[in-house]
Design a protein around this motif. Structure first.
Motif, short mmCIF file in Angstrom:
data_model
loop_
_atom_site.label_atom_id
_atom_site.label_comp_id
_atom_site.label_asym_id
_atom_site.label_seq_id
_atom_site.Cartn_x
_atom_site.Cartn_y
_atom_site.Cartn_z
N LEU A 164 0.83 -1.20 0.00
CA LEU A 164 0.00 0.00 0.00
C LEU A 164 0.87 1.26 0.00
CD1 LEU A 164 -2.71 -1.21 2.53
CD2 LEU A 164 -3.17 -0.47 0.18
N TRP A 165 1.89 1.28 0.82
CA TRP A 165 2.80 2.42 0.86
C TRP A 165 3.55 2.59 -0.46
CZ3 TRP A 165 4.28 6.34 4.16
CH2 TRP A 165 3.71 6.35 5.45
N VAL A 166 4.15 1.51 -0.92
CA VAL A 166 4.97 1.58 -2.14
C VAL A 166 4.12 2.00 -3.33
CG1 VAL A 166 6.34 0.22 -3.78
CG2 VAL A 166 6.73 -0.02 -1.31
N ASP A 167 2.91 1.49 -3.42
CA ASP A 167 2.02 1.84 -4.52
C ASP A 167 1.75 3.35 -4.54
OD1 ASP A 167 0.09 1.09 -6.69
OD2 ASP A 167 -1.36 1.89 -5.26
N GLN A 168 1.49 3.95 -3.40
CA GLN A 168 1.24 5.38 -3.36
C GLN A 168 2.48 6.19 -3.71
OE1 GLN A 168 -1.77 6.85 -2.98
NE2 GLN A 168 -2.60 4.77 -2.98
N LEU A 169 3.63 5.75 -3.24
CA LEU A 169 4.88 6.43 -3.57
C LEU A 169 5.18 6.34 -5.06
CD1 LEU A 169 6.96 5.23 -0.50
CD2 LEU A 169 6.24 7.59 -0.94
N GLU A 170 4.93 5.18 -5.65
CA GLU A 170 5.16 5.03 -7.10
C GLU A 170 4.17 5.88 -7.90
OE1 GLU A 170 7.53 3.74 -8.62
OE2 GLU A 170 8.49 2.34 -7.24
N GLN A 171 2.93 5.93 -7.45
CA GLN A 171 1.95 6.78 -8.14
C GLN A 171 2.38 8.24 -8.09
OE1 GLN A 171 -2.28 6.28 -7.39
NE2 GLN A 171 -1.97 4.18 -6.71
N GLY A 172 2.91 8.64 -6.95
CA GLY A 172 3.40 10.01 -6.83
C GLY A 172 4.56 10.30 -7.76
N LYS A 173 5.44 9.34 -7.93
CA LYS A 173 6.55 9.49 -8.88
C LYS A 173 6.03 9.63 -10.31
CE LYS A 173 10.02 6.68 -8.70
NZ LYS A 173 10.81 5.43 -8.55
N GLN A 174 5.12 8.74 -10.69
CA GLN A 174 4.61 8.73 -12.06
C GLN A 174 3.86 10.01 -12.40
OE1 GLN A 174 2.34 5.10 -12.34
NE2 GLN A 174 4.11 3.81 -11.83
N SER A 175 3.19 10.59 -11.42
CA SER A 175 2.42 11.80 -11.67
C SER A 175 3.27 13.06 -11.60
CB SER A 175 1.28 11.91 -10.65
OG SER A 175 1.79 12.13 -9.34
N GLY A 176 4.53 12.94 -11.20
CA GLY A 176 5.40 14.10 -11.07
C GLY A 176 5.28 14.79 -9.72
N LEU A 177 4.48 14.24 -8.82
CA LEU A 177 4.31 14.83 -7.50
C LEU A 177 5.53 14.61 -6.62
CD1 LEU A 177 2.30 16.25 -5.55
CD2 LEU A 177 1.50 13.97 -4.90
N PHE A 178 6.15 13.43 -6.74
CA PHE A 178 7.33 13.09 -5.97
C PHE A 178 8.54 13.03 -6.89
CE2 PHE A 178 4.24 10.44 -3.20
CZ PHE A 178 3.81 11.59 -2.56
N ARG A 179 9.70 13.07 -6.28
CA ARG A 179 10.96 13.05 -7.04
C ARG A 179 11.05 11.81 -7.92
NH1 ARG A 179 15.67 15.46 -4.23
NH2 ARG A 179 16.76 13.71 -5.18
N PRO A 180 11.56 11.95 -9.14
CA PRO A 180 11.66 10.80 -10.04
C PRO A 180 12.70 9.78 -9.61
CG PRO A 180 12.69 12.74 -11.03
CD PRO A 180 11.98 13.21 -9.80
N ASP A 181 13.68 10.21 -8.77
CA ASP A 181 14.72 9.29 -8.33
C ASP A 181 14.40 8.64 -6.98
OD1 ASP A 181 14.95 11.60 -6.86
OD2 ASP A 181 17.15 11.62 -6.87
#
Length: 224
Positions: free
Chosen positions: A138-155
């Protein structure tokens, strides 16, 4: 008005809940493996045989403590993930839900931290691995979604980030009751969220070229 009959009917569940609470305190203090049924009974002021009227073994008590904790954690996370499609909002709810749940289940969390290897070796506790895998997913899925949407850092390393945040959220359980240090669960959650989303460095105080992205860029040679 509560009748005497109804009041008496509630006594077994009250006694059972008290036994679970006392056992949890002993498990957290001494460790699950080191705590005996007799010690639990002594803490409750009953004979060991009387304890078996409520539980068939020490493991059954541990089961009730741990399953109740994990059920509550997962319920909070599932509701947060289903309630919005914004990863930041979901993670904020994860943190707040975690802080509140962990404060209510300090004994269970200490048991998992101290006796994980013991529980992992027992088939009756296989659900612990299933639950912790779902929590991580659940945590990793949300973090990955944030990366894909540009909300979180790509690295961002989503799995490493989850493990770090999980351990940060677990630490306050070592402080004892939250009121002893003057911080309640909301204050702890707020502080964790500020670390996640804002950091501790003032925005205008970072020297040029010192951000992780800048350092990564310098370390990666350009090809001619």
């Amino acid at each position: 008005m509560t009748t005497k009959k109804a009041s008496n009917a509630s006594l077994p569940s009250e006694r059972r809940a008290r036994l679970v609470r006392l056992a949890g305190e002993l498990f957290a203090e001494k460790g699950f493996r080191a705590t005996t049924v007799r010690e639990i009974a002594d803490a409750a002021g009953i004979l060991s045989g009387s304890l078996y009227h409520h539980f068939d073994s020490k493991e059954s008590i541990g089961d009730e403590i741990l399953s109740g904790f994990l059920d509550e954690v997962l319920t909070g996370y599932r509701e947060a993930a289903a309630g919005t499609d914004d990863p930041r909002t979901t993670i904020e709810q994860f943190v707040r839900s975690s802080a509140a749940t962990l404060a209510r289940h300090r004994a269970a969390l200490t048991m998992l931290q101290n006796d994980w290897s013991h529980f992992r070796a027992m088939p009756r506790f296989d659900y612990l691995r299933t639950a912790t895998r779902e929590i991580e997913h659940l945590w990793v899925d949300q973090l990955e979604q944030g990366k894909q949407s540009g909300l979180f850092r790509p690295d961002l390393d989503a799995r490493l980030t989850y493990r770090l945040l999980r351990d940060v959220l677990w630490i306050p359980t070592r402080w004892g009751q939250s009121s002893s240090n003057g911080w309640d669960t909301d204050q702890i959650a707020d502080a964790v969220l500020r670390l996640i989303f804002d950091g501790i460095v003032a925005r205008d105080s970072r020297p040029a070229g010192t951000s992780p992205a800048d350092r990564q860029g310098r370390a990666r040679p350009t090809r001619s």
